[in-house]
Structures are given as structure tokens and as C-alpha cells.
Design an enzyme around this catalytic site. Structure first.
Site, PDB file in Angstrom:
ATOM      1  N   TYR A 142      19.336 -16.282  -4.915  1.00  0.00           N
ATOM      2  CA  TYR A 142      20.525 -15.687  -4.312  1.00  0.00           C
ATOM      3  C   TYR A 142      21.538 -16.790  -4.083  1.00  0.00           C
ATOM      4  O   TYR A 142      21.209 -17.844  -3.526  1.00  0.00           O
ATOM      5  CB  TYR A 142      20.158 -15.026  -2.981  1.00  0.00           C
ATOM      6  N   ASP A 237      22.148 -25.407  -5.614  1.00  0.00           N
ATOM      7  CA  ASP A 237      22.582 -24.657  -4.429  1.00  0.00           C
ATOM      8  C   ASP A 237      21.626 -24.999  -3.288  1.00  0.00           C
ATOM      9  O   ASP A 237      20.475 -24.573  -3.265  1.00  0.00           O
ATOM     10  CB  ASP A 237      22.570 -23.156  -4.754  1.00  0.00           C
ATOM     11  N   LYS A 265      24.950 -22.825   5.905  1.00  0.00           N
ATOM     12  CA  LYS A 265      23.931 -22.627   6.944  1.00  0.00           C
ATOM     13  C   LYS A 265      23.850 -23.805   7.940  1.00  0.00           C
ATOM     14  O   LYS A 265      24.719 -23.910   8.790  1.00  0.00           O
ATOM     15  CB  LYS A 265      22.598 -22.257   6.289  1.00  0.00           C
TER      16      LYS A 265
HETATM   17  C1  LIG Z   1      22.627 -17.840   2.305  1.00  0.00           C
HETATM   18  C2  LIG Z   1      22.796 -18.364   0.926  1.00  0.00           C
HETATM   19  C3  LIG Z   1      24.018 -18.267   0.236  1.00  0.00           C
HETATM   20  C4  LIG Z   1      25.179 -17.487   0.761  1.00  0.00           C
HETATM   21  O1  LIG Z   1      25.697 -18.012   1.932  1.00  0.00           O
HETATM   22  P1  LIG Z   1      26.581 -17.045   2.897  1.00  0.00           P
HETATM   23  O2  LIG Z   1      27.070 -17.990   3.939  1.00  0.00           O
HETATM   24  O3  LIG Z   1      25.670 -15.981   3.382  1.00  0.00           O
HETATM   25  O4  LIG Z   1      27.688 -16.506   2.053  1.00  0.00           O
HETATM   26  C5  LIG Z   1      24.128 -18.901  -0.984  1.00  0.00           C
HETATM   27  N1  LIG Z   1      23.094 -19.568  -1.524  1.00  0.00           N
HETATM   28  C6  LIG Z   1      21.901 -19.667  -0.899  1.00  0.00           C
HETATM   29  C7  LIG Z   1      20.803 -20.437  -1.529  1.00  0.00           C
HETATM   30  C8  LIG Z   1      21.712 -19.041   0.334  1.00  0.00           C
HETATM   31  O5  LIG Z   1      20.512 -19.112   0.918  1.00  0.00           O
END
Ligand SMILES: *Cc1c(COP(=O)(O)O)cnc(C)c1O
Length: 441
Positions: A142, A237, A265
Site C-alpha cells: 500500500y 516507501d 507516520k
Molecule cells: C500509511 C502508508 C502510506 C500512506 O500514508 P497516508 O499518510 O495514510 O496517506 C503510504 N505508504 C505506506 C507504506 C504506508 O504504510
């Protein structure tokens, strides 16, 4: 007692679709009433009915130090008193980005407001630099909800059993190549076929959005080499793993240097704050230096920057070591309880991040494996834990998160709740009822 949460859920559903501002919060895959939270402190959430719950969601990762850490609250309060947004550069942004540069291989970074924005922007940059259109991603990874990345994504889509989503055009996803995770042959084949058209390969540095599915030994290095051999950029990511699985995220564990990275995060300390970064020659393609446009009214917000910077400065090696110890303790206790009740399961981890798969598989290496879970057993386990005052993520496809505030008392409360929850899972696993899961009401 959940009467107040239930009333709030009714009120919320009248004015907010599904009653929530992000789908997994709605409890669709586990059923029941989501707890409306009115305050949080350290390792605990307090809901509208006054229940105190050990929090193993930690805002889905950000709250590395626990809730309302006094020094973070002081920094936020002090920053807010000096004004909450100026639309002009500030000293705090430099400090936050410098801290990211210090901990990771990126030479420059730009601040944005969410992980979604970070990945969306980094792919535009990769396409702008290479002049190519295609993106390679992995099923179950994701990367936020930007259109081109919502093909076979994990997280809420996995929880709700949605393969993709209406509203994303075929043209948009036509440039997204989706491969099975940990599958070197699939990567080699995709680059052999489309190499000259691929702008970037993006991967979760260690996937946590289909449950925790770590990269096989050498897989990230293989991805970096393969992408570069074809003139594509390797994008890691680390929105979830960054500053969480180690001081330097997954990079700190495997040392594979990406061309570009995304963060979010933890680095926002509970505020909307994220970043993308990489080598200076690549980041120099961004406006106003280069031609790739990217902007944000609230980007680098001074209150968010204060929260993020204070969180990172307090996230010392001792904090990470402590989290690792707690995670080991909890993982062992979960396994012991589930084994004791005869529930087939598998615990996988990346640093202090781990998840429990309700499956009889020996390992889960990709999304197909993660999907083979008994979600009804998880739902029963989840509710038994919640009844005992422990709030797990309401999905079998999400990592469990700890914070530095999870002390012996908090961990003991979790461990005490485990045997009964394991028995509830065992009963659900034997129950011939159809599995709960794709429940959209
Ligand atoms: C949570 C997450 C996102 C998206 O971040 P948001 O702040 O919710 O838009 C993207 N990549 C990874 C790996 C994530 O865990």
C-alpha cells in the site's frame, strides 16, 4: 460498555460516509461498534464510555513515543502559540529535514502532508526525470490512495476485499505493472518486457500493509540492481517503516540505498506531515529549481514540524532497543496463547513491527499467502481482546504497533487477555459459519 460509542457511530454515519474518515476504522471486517476515542495518554486510549484500552494501533504507526508525550505536547503548544501557518519558509522545516537527512541516505527531502502525497509526488518526479510512464509495484503493498497506486493495494483494500476501486481510470492503471511480492522471476520478466518504459519501481521497504511480510534475504538489493540496470529509479516507501523499525528505518536494517524514498507516520509525531527525498541530483528536478511541479499550502507546517522534530530527537537507540524487547515478549506470548488453544497461526516481524496471520501456512511471502487467512478467527480474537481492554488494529491485514510508553503494566494487560482471546479464535475457527470479511454496510 459501548453505549456512547454506539450513539456516536450512529451520529457519525449520518454526516460522514460509513461514520469514519478512513475505511479500516469502521470495523467492517471484524463487525461491531468502533470505539470513539476521546483522549489518549502513553500506551492507553480512553473511549467515549470511559473504557481504558491498551493501544496496539498507535495511530497505525506514528505514535512511537506513546500518546501525549509531555515533551512533544510542550513543543506543539509552544509552536502553536507562535502562529500555526505562515505560507513562508520557517527554521523548523530545516531542522526536521536535516534530521531525516542525518538518519537516512537521502541528501534532500521535501515535506508534504501525508504519505499519499509523498508517494504521488515521488512518482511524478520519477516520471519527470526519466521521461517514462510506467511504474512497477507489488500486490499487497500500500502506498496511499493516489490513483495510479490503487492497483492491488493492501491496507483497507485488503481488509475490505476490494481488488481495486471504481473512479480510477483504466488509462491511469494501464501504466502500473503489479507483480507478486518477493518474486524475483516476475521482476526480471517485467523489466525484460517493459524495461525502457519503466520510470520507477516502488516497494514498501518491508511491507506492513498486507500484514508484515518482510523482504526475502537480498530482495531489496536485487530490486535496486534490476531497476538501475534498466535506467529506472528504485523508490523505497518507508512511510510505515521509517524511524519505526530502526533509527534509520528498514534502510538501517538492510542498508540498501534507494534512489528516492518516502516517509510519513512517525516523522510527523501524530500530525499530518510526510516527506519524499533522495539524491540531490534527482531532487533538483523539482520546482523551483527544476521543472517538475509540486506544492502544498500547509507543507512544512510549523506545528507539525515541531511535533515531528521533537519525536525524532527523542527516538534514540535506547527507544528502539526497548521497543524490540517488548515486541519479542509480546510475539512470544501471542504464539504461546494461540498454540495453547490449537489455533493455526504465524507471527512475522520486521524490527518491532509484527503481525499475526491466522493461517496454517509455514510462511507468508506475498499477498496471495496473506489472503489465505481465517478472518473469522481473527475477528473473534480481536473482539475478545477488545472486551478485555486491548485495542488491536481492526483488521487481519495490519501490523500491531507498540510505543516506548508500553511498559510492563500495559504489556501484562495484553498478555493476560491473550488466552481467552485465543480460545475465542479457536471456537470461531471450528464454526462452520461463512467467513466474515467483505462487509460493506
Ligand atoms: C500509511 C502508508 C502510506 C500512506 O500514508 P497516508 O499518510 O495514510 O496517506 C503510504 N505508504 C505506506 C507504506 C504506508 O504504510
Amino acid at each position: 460498555m459501548t453505549a456512547r460509542s454506539a450513539a456516536l457511530f450512529d451520529a457519525a454515519r449520518r454526516v460522514i460516509p460509513g461514520g469514519v474518515n478512513s475505511p479500516v476504522r469502521a470495523f467492517n471486517s471484524v463487525g461491531g461498534t468502533p470505539r470513539f476515542i476521546t483522549s489518549a495518554s502513553g500506551a492507553y486510549l480512553t473511549d467515549a464510555d470511559g473504557n481504558e484500552l491498551v493501544d496496539l494501533i498507535c495511530s497505525w504507526g506514528p505514535m512511537l513515543l506513546g500518546h501525549a508525550h509531555p515533551e512533544v505536547v510542550a513543543a506543539i503548544t509552544e509552536a502553536a502559540a507562535r502562529g500555526t501557518s505562515y505560507g513562508a519558509p520557517t527554521p523548523a522545516e530545516i531542522d526536521l529535514v536535516a534530521e531525516i537527512v542525518d538518519r537516512t541516505p537521502v541528501e534532500q527531502a521535501r515535506l508534504v502532508n501525508s504519505g499519499t502525497e509523498a508517494t504521488m509526488s515521488v512518482l511524478r518526479l520519477a516520471r519527470g526525470i526519466t521521461g517514462r510512464d510506467k511504474i512497477v509495484k507489488f500486490a499487497g503493498c500500500y502506498h496511499g490512495h493516489a490513483d495510479s497506486l490503487l492497483a492491488a493495494a493492501g491496507s483497507g483494500l485488503a481488509t475490505l476485499g476490494i481488488p481495486g476501486t471504481p473512479g480510477v481510470t483504466a488509462g491511469t492503471t494501464a501504466d502500473t505493472i503489479v507483480l507478486p511480492y518477493n518474486d524475483r522471476a516476475a521482476v526480471t520478466a517485467a523489466f525484460a518486457e517493459h524495461g525502457p518504459e519503466i520510470a520507477a519501481l516502488i516497494t514498501e521497504a518491508s511491507p506492513g500493509n498486507m500484514g508484515v511480510v518482510p523482504p526475502a534475504e537480498g530482495f531489496n538489493a536485487f530490486l535496486a540492481e534490476t531497476a538501475r540496470a534498466h535506467g529506472a529509479l528504485f523508490v523505497s516507501d518507508e512511510v510505515m517503516t521509517g524511524f519505526r523499525v530502526s533509527r534509520s528505518g528498514q534502510f538501517g536494517l538492510d542498508g540498501v540505498e534507494p534512489d528516492l524514498m518516502t516517509f510519513g507516520k512517525v516523522m510527523g509525531g501524530g500530525f499530518p506531515c510526510a516527506a519524499f527525498g533522495g539524491r540531490a541530483d534527482l531532487m533538483g528536478h523539482l520546482a523551483p529549481v527544476g521543472e517538475v511541479y509540486q506544492a502544498g499550502t500547509l507543507s512544512g507546517n510549523p506545528v507539525a514540524a515541531a511535533a515531528g522534530l521533537t519525536t525524532l530527537r527523542l527516538a534514540t537507540d535506547e527507544v528502539y532497543a526497548g521497543l524490540g524487547t517488548r515486541a519479542d515478549q509480546l510475539r512470544a506470548a501471542v504464539s504461546e496463547a494461540l498454540r495453547g488453544a490449537g489455533v493455526p497461526h504465524l507471527v512475522q516481524s520486521a524490527g518491532s513491527m509484527f503481525s499475526v496471520f491466522f493461517t496454517d501456512a509455514d510462511e507468508v511471502v506475498d499477498y496471495a499467502g496473506a489472503s489465505g487467512q481465517d478472518t473469522a478467527a481473527f475477528a473473534a480474537f480481536f473482539h475478545a481482546m477488545l472486551d478485555a481492554g486491548v485495542h488491536l488494529p481492526p483488521s487481519a491485514f495490519e501490523a500491531w504497533f507498540l510505543s516506548a510508553a508500553h511498559d510492563d503494566a500495559a504489556i501484562d494487560k495484553v498478555i493476560t487477555a491473550l488466552p481467552e482471546a485465543a480460545r475465542a479464535a479457536a471456537r470461531a475457527a471450528e464454526d462452520p459459519q461463512p467467513k466474515q470479511g467483505n462487509d460493506h454496510d
